[in-house]
Design a protein around this motif. Structure first.
Motif, PDB file in Angstrom:
ATOM      1  N   GLY A  69       5.382  11.515 -17.334  1.00  0.00           N
ATOM      2  CA  GLY A  69       6.153  10.311 -17.045  1.00  0.00           C
ATOM      3  C   GLY A  69       5.594   9.471 -15.907  1.00  0.00           C
ATOM      4  N   PHE A  70       4.566   9.952 -15.247  1.00  0.00           N
ATOM      5  CA  PHE A  70       4.007   9.230 -14.106  1.00  0.00           C
ATOM      6  C   PHE A  70       2.609   8.725 -14.424  1.00  0.00           C
ATOM      7  CE2 PHE A  70       7.178  12.103 -12.361  1.00  0.00           C
ATOM      8  CZ  PHE A  70       7.951  11.214 -11.643  1.00  0.00           C
ATOM      9  N   SER A  71       2.163   7.771 -13.608  1.00  0.00           N
ATOM     10  CA  SER A  71       0.845   7.177 -13.792  1.00  0.00           C
ATOM     11  C   SER A  71       0.210   6.959 -12.420  1.00  0.00           C
ATOM     12  CB  SER A  71       0.985   5.842 -14.533  1.00  0.00           C
ATOM     13  OG  SER A  71       1.634   4.898 -13.702  1.00  0.00           O
ATOM     14  N   PRO A  72      -1.027   6.503 -12.376  1.00  0.00           N
ATOM     15  CA  PRO A  72      -1.680   6.267 -11.078  1.00  0.00           C
ATOM     16  C   PRO A  72      -0.940   5.276 -10.188  1.00  0.00           C
ATOM     17  CG  PRO A  72      -3.318   6.302 -12.815  1.00  0.00           C
ATOM     18  CD  PRO A  72      -1.970   6.357 -13.488  1.00  0.00           C
ATOM     19  N   ILE A  73      -0.162   4.386 -10.769  1.00  0.00           N
ATOM     20  CA  ILE A  73       0.585   3.419  -9.957  1.00  0.00           C
ATOM     21  C   ILE A  73       1.594   4.130  -9.069  1.00  0.00           C
ATOM     22  CG2 ILE A  73       2.457   2.895 -11.568  1.00  0.00           C
ATOM     23  CD1 ILE A  73       0.521   0.266  -9.589  1.00  0.00           C
ATOM     24  N   HIS A  74       2.051   5.298  -9.482  1.00  0.00           N
ATOM     25  CA  HIS A  74       2.986   6.051  -8.655  1.00  0.00           C
ATOM     26  C   HIS A  74       2.310   6.595  -7.396  1.00  0.00           C
ATOM     27  CE1 HIS A  74       5.158   6.005 -12.557  1.00  0.00           C
ATOM     28  NE2 HIS A  74       6.152   5.700 -11.740  1.00  0.00           N
ATOM     29  N   LEU A  75       1.001   6.813  -7.459  1.00  0.00           N
ATOM     30  CA  LEU A  75       0.259   7.197  -6.246  1.00  0.00           C
ATOM     31  C   LEU A  75       0.300   6.046  -5.237  1.00  0.00           C
ATOM     32  CD1 LEU A  75      -2.833   8.990  -7.798  1.00  0.00           C
ATOM     33  CD2 LEU A  75      -0.822  10.036  -6.720  1.00  0.00           C
ATOM     34  N   LEU A  76       0.191   4.825  -5.749  1.00  0.00           N
ATOM     35  CA  LEU A  76       0.295   3.654  -4.871  1.00  0.00           C
ATOM     36  C   LEU A  76       1.672   3.609  -4.215  1.00  0.00           C
ATOM     37  CD1 LEU A  76      -0.818   1.004  -3.734  1.00  0.00           C
ATOM     38  CD2 LEU A  76       0.030  -0.117  -5.793  1.00  0.00           C
ATOM     39  N   SER A  77       2.700   3.972  -4.957  1.00  0.00           N
ATOM     40  CA  SER A  77       4.057   3.980  -4.391  1.00  0.00           C
ATOM     41  C   SER A  77       4.168   4.979  -3.247  1.00  0.00           C
ATOM     42  CB  SER A  77       5.079   4.304  -5.479  1.00  0.00           C
ATOM     43  OG  SER A  77       5.052   3.303  -6.468  1.00  0.00           O
ATOM     44  N   LEU A  79       1.673   5.880  -1.344  1.00  0.00           N
ATOM     45  CA  LEU A  79       0.920   5.259  -0.238  1.00  0.00           C
ATOM     46  C   LEU A  79       1.738   4.161   0.435  1.00  0.00           C
ATOM     47  CD1 LEU A  79      -2.666   5.079  -1.772  1.00  0.00           C
ATOM     48  CD2 LEU A  79      -1.813   6.660  -0.019  1.00  0.00           C
ATOM     49  N   VAL A  80       2.511   3.417  -0.329  1.00  0.00           N
ATOM     50  CA  VAL A  80       3.362   2.365   0.252  1.00  0.00           C
ATOM     51  C   VAL A  80       4.414   2.992   1.165  1.00  0.00           C
ATOM     52  CG1 VAL A  80       5.141   0.651  -0.294  1.00  0.00           C
ATOM     53  CG2 VAL A  80       2.961   0.610  -1.516  1.00  0.00           C
ATOM     54  N   LEU A  81       5.031   4.074   0.724  1.00  0.00           N
ATOM     55  CA  LEU A  81       6.032   4.738   1.559  1.00  0.00           C
ATOM     56  C   LEU A  81       5.418   5.265   2.857  1.00  0.00           C
ATOM     57  CD1 LEU A  81       8.032   6.616  -1.215  1.00  0.00           C
ATOM     58  CD2 LEU A  81       8.788   4.634   0.123  1.00  0.00           C
ATOM     59  N   ILE A  82       4.249   5.857   2.751  1.00  0.00           N
ATOM     60  CA  ILE A  82       3.544   6.340   3.947  1.00  0.00           C
ATOM     61  C   ILE A  82       3.176   5.157   4.840  1.00  0.00           C
ATOM     62  CG2 ILE A  82       1.405   7.431   4.767  1.00  0.00           C
ATOM     63  CD1 ILE A  82       1.576   9.195   2.188  1.00  0.00           C
ATOM     64  N   GLY A  83       2.698   4.079   4.229  1.00  0.00           N
ATOM     65  CA  GLY A  83       2.324   2.888   4.984  1.00  0.00           C
ATOM     66  C   GLY A  83       3.509   2.267   5.714  1.00  0.00           C
ATOM     67  N   CYS A  84       4.663   2.251   5.073  1.00  0.00           N
ATOM     68  CA  CYS A  84       5.858   1.710   5.735  1.00  0.00           C
ATOM     69  C   CYS A  84       6.188   2.537   6.980  1.00  0.00           C
ATOM     70  CB  CYS A  84       7.039   1.689   4.772  1.00  0.00           C
ATOM     71  SG  CYS A  84       6.920   0.434   3.483  1.00  0.00           S
ATOM     72  N   TRP A  85       6.109   3.834   6.843  1.00  0.00           N
ATOM     73  CA  TRP A  85       6.367   4.703   7.993  1.00  0.00           C
ATOM     74  C   TRP A  85       5.337   4.442   9.104  1.00  0.00           C
ATOM     75  CZ3 TRP A  85      10.015   7.206  10.196  1.00  0.00           C
ATOM     76  CH2 TRP A  85       9.731   8.125  11.187  1.00  0.00           C
ATOM     77  N   ARG A  86       4.072   4.328   8.723  1.00  0.00           N
ATOM     78  CA  ARG A  86       3.013   4.084   9.716  1.00  0.00           C
ATOM     79  C   ARG A  86       3.186   2.720  10.390  1.00  0.00           C
ATOM     80  NH1 ARG A  86      -2.512   4.460   7.458  1.00  0.00           N
ATOM     81  NH2 ARG A  86      -3.082   4.372   9.642  1.00  0.00           N
ATOM     82  N   ALA A  87       3.643   1.729   9.652  1.00  0.00           N
ATOM     83  CA  ALA A  87       3.869   0.406  10.240  1.00  0.00           C
ATOM     84  C   ALA A  87       4.942   0.487  11.319  1.00  0.00           C
ATOM     85  CB  ALA A  87       4.278  -0.594   9.155  1.00  0.00           C
ATOM     86  N   LEU A 106      -0.553  -2.946   3.194  1.00  0.00           N
ATOM     87  CA  LEU A 106       0.660  -2.873   2.373  1.00  0.00           C
ATOM     88  C   LEU A 106       0.846  -4.157   1.568  1.00  0.00           C
ATOM     89  CD1 LEU A 106       3.274  -1.267   4.784  1.00  0.00           C
ATOM     90  CD2 LEU A 106       2.503  -0.335   2.604  1.00  0.00           C
ATOM     91  N   TYR A 107       0.660  -5.287   2.244  1.00  0.00           N
ATOM     92  CA  TYR A 107       0.908  -6.557   1.571  1.00  0.00           C
ATOM     93  C   TYR A 107      -0.154  -6.829   0.500  1.00  0.00           C
ATOM     94  CZ  TYR A 107       2.049 -11.347   0.572  1.00  0.00           C
ATOM     95  OH  TYR A 107       2.405 -12.505  -0.096  1.00  0.00           O
ATOM     96  N   PHE A 108      -1.415  -6.739   0.897  1.00  0.00           N
ATOM     97  CA  PHE A 108      -2.474  -7.116  -0.041  1.00  0.00           C
ATOM     98  C   PHE A 108      -2.701  -6.064  -1.119  1.00  0.00           C
ATOM     99  CE2 PHE A 108      -3.563  -9.766   3.677  1.00  0.00           C
ATOM    100  CZ  PHE A 108      -3.333 -10.987   3.067  1.00  0.00           C
ATOM    101  N   GLY A 109      -2.489  -4.801  -0.811  1.00  0.00           N
ATOM    102  CA  GLY A 109      -2.649  -3.754  -1.819  1.00  0.00           C
ATOM    103  C   GLY A 109      -1.389  -3.501  -2.613  1.00  0.00           C
ATOM    104  N   GLY A 110      -0.271  -3.389  -1.904  1.00  0.00           N
ATOM    105  CA  GLY A 110       0.984  -3.020  -2.546  1.00  0.00           C
ATOM    106  C   GLY A 110       1.717  -4.156  -3.210  1.00  0.00           C
ATOM    107  N   VAL A 111       1.519  -5.380  -2.733  1.00  0.00           N
ATOM    108  CA  VAL A 111       2.223  -6.520  -3.321  1.00  0.00           C
ATOM    109  C   VAL A 111       1.259  -7.386  -4.134  1.00  0.00           C
ATOM    110  CG1 VAL A 111       3.565  -8.608  -2.850  1.00  0.00           C
ATOM    111  CG2 VAL A 111       3.983  -6.553  -1.507  1.00  0.00           C
ATOM    112  N   VAL A 112       0.246  -7.916  -3.483  1.00  0.00           N
ATOM    113  CA  VAL A 112      -0.654  -8.856  -4.160  1.00  0.00           C
ATOM    114  C   VAL A 112      -1.511  -8.141  -5.203  1.00  0.00           C
ATOM    115  CG1 VAL A 112      -2.522 -10.509  -3.836  1.00  0.00           C
ATOM    116  CG2 VAL A 112      -0.678 -10.393  -2.164  1.00  0.00           C
ATOM    117  N   GLY A 113      -2.161  -7.065  -4.795  1.00  0.00           N
ATOM    118  CA  GLY A 113      -3.051  -6.353  -5.721  1.00  0.00           C
ATOM    119  C   GLY A 113      -2.303  -5.769  -6.904  1.00  0.00           C
ATOM    120  N   ALA A 114      -1.268  -4.999  -6.616  1.00  0.00           N
ATOM    121  CA  ALA A 114      -0.487  -4.393  -7.701  1.00  0.00           C
ATOM    122  C   ALA A 114       0.215  -5.469  -8.516  1.00  0.00           C
ATOM    123  CB  ALA A 114       0.532  -3.415  -7.125  1.00  0.00           C
TER     124      ALA A 114
END
Length: 163
Positions: A69-77, A79-87, A106-114
């Motif tokens: 049920g999962f895909s590589p995009i879930h790995l990005l998710s 990373l986004v959660l880890i990135g939010c914590w790091r921010a 987060l912005y360019f990879g998690g929002v714009v790129g994805a």
């Protein structure tokens, strides 16, 4: 443009889109405006909350089923959660350079790129926005590329230093 594909989508996708669209707009605003102000801190907290909602809601989206049920995009998710914590951690430690790098990623990879991949023909955002038009995603990609070049230019960062 039609909202029908989104309205017919599962609730997880609707929540995901309802969080990521304001995150995209608010993130661009935050990147372009002066940093370190009370407004920046408040809007930054809202932006991070939207990013967390976006990432968490993605775990309930299973349109691309590659591995249980999962895909590589879930790995990005993840990373986004880890990135939010790091921010948050870096902002609290006043490590502004690292905070800027994390938030930019987060912005360019998690929002714009994805987000760019959501306009691939056959995806919901493509059907919503272009209704089968095959050339429009290329125009969107070119626009996103130009926006990225502008936002990442040294000129804009020199003008928007911390007050």
């Amino acid at each position: 443009m039609t909202l029908e594909p989104l309205l017919d989508a599962p609730i997880a996708i609707q929540v995901h889109v309802a969080a990521v669209i304001p995150a995209a707009v608010l993130g661009a605003y935050l990147l372009a405006k002066p940093k370190g102000t009370p407004r920046h801190r408040l809007l930054g907290k809202i932006w991070l909350a939207l990013m967390v909602i976006t990432a968490l809601s993605s775990f309930f989206i299973h349109q691309i089923n590659m591995f249980y049920g999962f895909s590589p995009i879930h790995l990005l998710s993840i990373l986004v959660l880890i990135g939010c914590w790091r921010a948050i951690v870096n902002a609290r430690k006043h490590n502004i350079e690292m905070h800027k790098r994390v938030v930019g990623s987060l912005y360019f990879g998690g929002v714009v790129g994805a987000g760019a991949f959501t306009f691939i023909p056959g995806r919901i955002m493509n059907r919503m926005t272009f209704d089968g038009d095959e050339i429009a995603p290329l125009l969107i990609a070119a626009g996103i590329g130009l926006a990225l070049l502008w936002l990442t230019s040294n000129e804009i960062w020199r003008r928007r230093r911390l007050s």
